[in-house]
Design a protein around this motif. Structure first.
Motif, PDB file in Angstrom:
ATOM      1  N   THR A 133       1.509   1.312  -1.183  1.00 18.69           N
ATOM      2  CA  THR A 133       2.387   2.365  -0.641  1.00 18.69           C
ATOM      3  C   THR A 133       1.913   2.895   0.710  1.00 18.69           C
ATOM      4  OG1 THR A 133       1.195   3.908  -2.043  1.00 18.69           O
ATOM      5  CG2 THR A 133       3.332   3.134  -2.841  1.00 18.69           C
ATOM      6  N   ASN A 134       0.623   2.694   1.049  1.00 19.07           N
ATOM      7  CA  ASN A 134       0.170   3.175   2.365  1.00 19.07           C
ATOM      8  C   ASN A 134       0.892   2.408   3.466  1.00 19.07           C
ATOM      9  OD1 ASN A 134      -1.668   4.441   0.680  1.00 19.07           O
ATOM     10  ND2 ASN A 134      -3.320   3.019   1.141  1.00 19.07           N
ATOM     11  N   ASP A 135       0.876   1.084   3.345  1.00 15.67           N
ATOM     12  CA  ASP A 135       1.564   0.291   4.366  1.00 15.67           C
ATOM     13  C   ASP A 135       3.077   0.329   4.181  1.00 15.67           C
ATOM     14  OD1 ASP A 135      -0.236  -0.780   6.285  1.00 15.67           O
ATOM     15  OD2 ASP A 135      -1.177  -1.874   4.650  1.00 15.67           O
ATOM     16  N   ASP A 195      -7.425  -8.884   3.886  1.00 12.82           N
ATOM     17  CA  ASP A 195      -6.379  -8.187   4.643  1.00 12.82           C
ATOM     18  C   ASP A 195      -6.989  -7.870   6.002  1.00 12.82           C
ATOM     19  OD1 ASP A 195      -4.132  -6.882   5.449  1.00 12.82           O
ATOM     20  OD2 ASP A 195      -4.565  -5.021   4.387  1.00 12.82           O
ATOM     21  N   ARG A 239     -10.619  -4.728  -2.362  1.00 10.65           N
ATOM     22  CA  ARG A 239     -10.369  -4.993  -0.932  1.00 10.65           C
ATOM     23  C   ARG A 239     -11.479  -5.921  -0.431  1.00 10.65           C
ATOM     24  NH1 ARG A 239      -8.579   0.885  -0.881  1.00 10.65           N
ATOM     25  NH2 ARG A 239      -6.525   0.923   0.077  1.00 10.65           N
ATOM     26  N   GLY A 246      -1.510   1.905  -3.732  1.00  8.78           N
ATOM     27  CA  GLY A 246      -1.687   2.767  -2.561  1.00  8.78           C
ATOM     28  C   GLY A 246      -2.046   4.171  -3.007  1.00  8.78           C
ATOM     29  N   ARG A 270       0.016   4.471  10.521  1.00 12.76           N
ATOM     30  CA  ARG A 270      -0.689   5.218   9.477  1.00 12.76           C
ATOM     31  C   ARG A 270      -1.964   5.885   9.971  1.00 12.76           C
ATOM     32  NH1 ARG A 270      -2.718   0.517   5.287  1.00 12.76           N
ATOM     33  NH2 ARG A 270      -4.346   1.937   4.667  1.00 12.76           N
TER      34      ARG A 270
HETATM   35  C1  PEP Z   1      -1.696  -0.087   0.911  1.00 14.12           C
HETATM   36  O1  PEP Z   1      -1.279  -0.472   2.008  1.00 14.12           O
HETATM   37  O2  PEP Z   1      -1.143   0.812   0.231  1.00 14.12           O
HETATM   38  C2  PEP Z   1      -2.916  -0.676   0.350  1.00 14.12           C
HETATM   39  C3  PEP Z   1      -3.313  -0.392  -0.882  1.00 14.12           C
HETATM   40  O3  PEP Z   1      -3.640  -1.492   1.143  1.00 14.12           O
HETATM   41  P1  PEP Z   1      -4.579  -0.967   2.339  1.00 14.12           P
HETATM   42  O4  PEP Z   1      -4.621   0.532   2.269  1.00 14.12           O
HETATM   43  O5  PEP Z   1      -5.904  -1.604   2.115  1.00 14.12           O
HETATM   44  O6  PEP Z   1      -3.881  -1.486   3.550  1.00 14.12           O
END
Ligand code: PEP
Ligand code: MG
Length: 557
Positions: free
Chosen positions: A439-441, A331, A292, A489, A451
């Motif tokens: 997968t988080n986003d 990001d 990141r 994620g 989130r």
């Molecule tokens: C995600 O969105 O799953 C991801 C790995 O990126 P971040 O958590 O940094 O947005």
């Protein structure tokens, strides 16, 4: 699921961090939700003095703990103690006592006003609202002479029970002393779940009945099954001890690349945000699946030069000789603002200019970053792949890949975090070298669920079949085209979900260092065919909890 012995209390919740713990349960001091009706105080001057002393004592306590802490813990406690000494807060308390409120009510009202302001600001600032709540709870407890909320003092190691944990509480968690965590609230994406996973502590959230279990009751916590057995008999204790030992032996013997029981390879990689995050040699991973890069420059008020960026990437690449490092371009935006990038317009930054979209507003930013990555990659001892976040269309993917190639980057891919792109997976894999599922986003955007909002934890559960469908579709497209599809994620760090992702055809799993051994051990005992069966089964769930329960029952039944 096997029939439970109903002769003794067995409580169910959502297991979010695996492992077995046996020990006495101790409840965390509860925050004071309702203040007693205001009794007339000693007049504004006296009440102001009391409030000031309470905030000062809280600040001193936090500072003492800060001075014994390191890293993230130091930062959390430092920020909180500064809040307690903030002159604007003291002034607001003064205004409340002048208005006739006694000290506890004045502190409560003043902090509530600050909290409203932070919540309205959204993003990172809204997250800090939980710190203010913590500060309020500590100062009010002091003023009312009630036990201080927080991790209890307990001589012997114990299982911690709580409604939920505040960020500052987690700082006091000592592995070996706290054996496991069980909360009555919170979901799979709660702060508690993330911290417990990072510390390797078994953890169950949303275990509603835990509040009824008395302090010092002996409990068995099974973080994989999401089950707490209170007051177990000798046979249950012996069986739990055997499972605990078998698991520890499995983890201790797990080493090397990720591979299923029948020899199908799945790369196990790390999510990192700094050079200090640990090199592959220390954690036995096959490289980095998500660097990141925005985390490297959080404290910069001006854009780091190409040379400075090159040096940062170089330092990281040096730690992963002979392996792979997947670098994500900045990001920035939404919950990850950077001081040197102008945020986009709009009240809803997660749906606005973020990641790749913000690049359009900042001419040259992405080109300079790609130039720096390419320069560092040219002399790197590792294989460097580069990907962009928040790509929504195949055209955007093509544009990014073209920029990366122009900068001299050999392997360029994109993250699938927006459902629209997953739905275009068949065309996407024709234009990229690899895909990584965020997968988080992907959960956030599939469910229109912020989130950062803890109350939406159920919707944000990566086991939700709707998200699994999108993952399956992307992985299938990748497999057909021979394009690697990884997951970076939180989903990848759940050992049971990792089996499902492998069954869909995902080729790599990237996670925090603490999760690797557990995921590796799970893969080593499961064949690819079994993973495929579990994947099909997960898709039949009616929601995240149901999908998780079905797979767990198949694994333990
Ligand atoms: C995600 O969105 O799953 C991801 C790995 O990126 P971040 O958590 O940094 O947005
Ligand atoms: Mg993301």
């Amino acid at each position: 699921m096997p029939a439970l012995d109903t002769t003794r209390p067995v409580l169910e919740g959502t297991g979010v961090s695996p492992g077995i713990a046996i020990g006495p349960m101790v409840h965390m001091g509860a925050p004071i939700a309702e203040l007693p009706g205001p009794v007339s105080g000693g007049g504004p001057d006296i009440e102001f003095g009391r409030a000031q002393r309470a905030l000062d004592e809280v600040a001193r306590d936090l500072e003492q703990r800060r001075d014994r802490a390191e890293g993230d813990a130091f930062a959390v406690l430092d920020a909180l103690s500064m809040l307690a000494r903030d002159p604007a807060l003291i002034d607001a308390v003064g205004a409340e006592v002048d208005g006739g409120r006694p000290a506890p009510h004045a502190v409560d009202a003043a902090i509530a006003g600050f909290r409203t302001m932070l919540e309205a600001a959204g993003g990172y600032l809204a997250e800090r609202a939980a710190d203010l709540t913590d500060l309020r709870n500590r100062a009010v407890a002091r003023l009312l002479h009630l036990p201080m909320p927080g991790i209890p003092e307990h001589e012997a190691p114990f299982v911690l029970a709580a409604e939920d944990l505040a960020p500052a509480d987690t700082v006091d968690l000592r592995p070996g002393h706290v054996l496991a965590i069980v909360t009555s609230r919170g979901g799979p994406t709660s702060h508690t779940a993330i911290i417990a996973k990072a510390m390797g502590l078994p953890c169950i959230v949303g275990c509603v009945g835990i509040a009824e279990v008395d302090d010092e009751t002996l409990v068995i916590v099974d973080g994989s099954a999401g089950r707490v057995t209170a007051d177990p008999d000798a046979d249950e204790i012996a069986a739990a001890e055997r499972r605990k030992e078998a698991r520890e032996a499995l983890l201790a013997s797990s080493a090397g690349p990720g591979v299923t029981a029948d020899g199908h390879g799945v790369q196990l990689l790390l999510n990192i945000g700094s050079a200090a995050a640990g090199a592959a040699e220390e954690v036995d991973a096959e490289g980095v699946g998500l660097l990141r890069t925005e985390f490297l420059f959080l404290d910069r008020t001006t854009e780091p030069t190409v040379e400075e960026q090159t040096a940062s990437y170089h330092e990281i690449f040096a730690g992963f000789a002979g392996r792979k490092v997947v670098v994500r371009t900045l990001d920035v935006g939404a919950d990850k603002p950077l001081p040197f990038v102008e945020p986009g317009p709009g009240d809803n930054p997660a749906l606005g200019l973020r990641g790749w979209r913000l690049i359009a507003n900042n001419p040259g930013l992405i080109e300079r970053q790609l130039e720096a990555i390419a320069a560092a990659a040219a002399t790197a001892p590792c294989e460097v792949w580069v990907m962009a976040p928040m790509i929504a269309t195949v055209t955007e993917a093509e544009d990014f890949v073209a920029l990366a190639r122009a900068a001299g980057i050999a392997t360029a891919g994109v993250m699938v975090e927006v459902p629209a792109l997953a739905l275009q997976a068949e065309r996407l894999v024709e234009v990229v070298d690899f895909v990584s599922l965020g997968t988080n986003d992907l959960s956030q955007y599939t469910f229109a669920a912020d989130r950062l909002v803890g109350e939406l934890g159920e919707l944000l559960d990566p086991w939700q079949p709707a998200v699994l469908e999108l993952i399956a579709r992307t992985a299938t497209a990748g497999r057909a085209a021979g394009v690697p599809v990884g997951v970076c994620g939180e989903a990848a760090s759940d050992p049971n979900l990792a089996l499902v992702l492998t069954g869909f055809g995902c080729t790599s799993l990237s996670m925090s260092a603490n999760a690797v051994a557990e995921v590796r051990a799970g893969l080593a005992t499961t064949t690819l065919e079994r993973c495929e069966e579990l994947a099909t089964l997960a898709l039949t769930g009616t929601d995240g909890r149901d999908a998780r329960t079905r797979v767990l029952a198949a694994l333990t039944g």
